[in-house]
Design an enzyme around this catalytic site. Sequence first.
Site, PDB file in Angstrom:
ATOM      1  CD  GLU A 176      -2.779  -1.381   2.393  1.00  0.00           C
ATOM      2  OE1 GLU A 176      -2.801  -0.470   3.229  1.00  0.00           O
ATOM      3  OE2 GLU A 176      -3.447  -2.424   2.501  1.00  0.00           O
TER       4      GLU A 176
ATOM      5  CD  GLU B 220      -4.716  -8.002   1.788  1.00  0.00           C
ATOM      6  OE1 GLU B 220      -5.588  -7.260   2.279  1.00  0.00           O
ATOM      7  OE2 GLU B 220      -3.499  -7.759   1.886  1.00  0.00           O
TER       8      GLU B 220
END
Length: 373
Positions: free
Chosen positions: A158, A263
């Site tokens: 991220e 995810e």
Amino acid sequence: MKKIILLALGLLVLSCAKHINQSQNTTKESNSLQTVFKNQFYVGAALNERQIKGSDTKGNRILEKEFNTISPENCMKWMFLQPKPNVFDFKMADKYVALGEKINAHIIGHTLVWHSQLAAFMKEEQDSAQMASYIHNHIQTVVSRYKGKIGTWDVVNEALKENGDLRQSVFLNVLGEGYLSQAFKWAAQYDPNAKLMYNDYNICHPKKRAGVVRLVKQLQADGARIDGVGIQAHWDLKKPSIQQIEETILTYAALGVQVSFTELDISVLPNPWELVGAEVSQNFEKYIGDKTMDPYSKGLPDQVQDALAARYQELFKLFVKHQDKIDRVTFWGISDKNSWLNDFPIKQRTNYPLLFDRNYQPKKAYSSLLELQ
Ligand code: G3I
């Protein structure tokens, strides 16, 4: 006498054939996600602490039957592994890796460099040489410890904003953008055989996708090895569209890296703010207890169950279509009961994002994937 022997042999053959048939049926019944997609990609789940300790009996049973790769939902994040400078706590991470070895799973390391769930001392560090040395020590210690055991590392997690620019994280602010390729180079140095990934959410969106492309090209230009892009895939019933996901697979694959869905979960609850992805600092306290935001607290209507199954099936059809570019599909949890989406972005809701329900029973979404065999 000869006739009797022939008759007996005939009966024996018939009975064997029936047995073969029965055993084929049994094999079919005991099919699982890992067997259905065995020749296409790994299928996995993120594990919480109870599962890592083996004390979620039902969850652990599902794990062993269904999945051939595992991710640590929390236990390998910096704040747990190295809470203070050079003070490491590997208790839970060691258990996690031991479990992966026991069940012969492809083991994922999540994650080395992430601004969130970071140790306090890192958040406060302003000196660039000191911070670089902390990151080096962290990567060296952790990657070396699990060398040859952890097959894939989320090296950086991220690092981008929604517009595709680099996030103003403590790493960027103190070190400048060179921290990205440096992290990959250290990871490669301490385990040359592990696959190295960049992992992020909302990266099917064209603007952020363009940011990932720039980042990967920059790493490659800097001589850092990157093997894959992890698309987190915290999605909902409609977005992103199949077309957008397909474009994204093709875009990343064209960079010469593999694609993984790292995810995966599909929220079925209202998202009136059109939030995307998984920015955990977004939390809407005033909506806690608001029934309009939590419409399925007593159960999921059939119609939504069907929509979830259809969504999962169309996603996996796409993944199968592009199996040559896809390394792994990992669900962010095993059962709805423990999904982080019950608490994000509003706490204490009842969400249904995974394939197994709160009682660990397979949902229609699960059968919709087995149908793809
Ligand atoms: O450990 C404490 C525990 O002591 C306390 O009793 C409990 C009370 O709420 O909280 C526990 O910490 C929680 C932790 O999960 C462990 O369960 C935190 O509050 C909670 O914020 C934390 O959430 C995790 C989140 O990352 C934090 O960023 C989620 O479980 C985890 O699923 C989520 O995973 C991230 C990926 O790593 C990166 N991509 C996005 C994804 C979803 O946010």
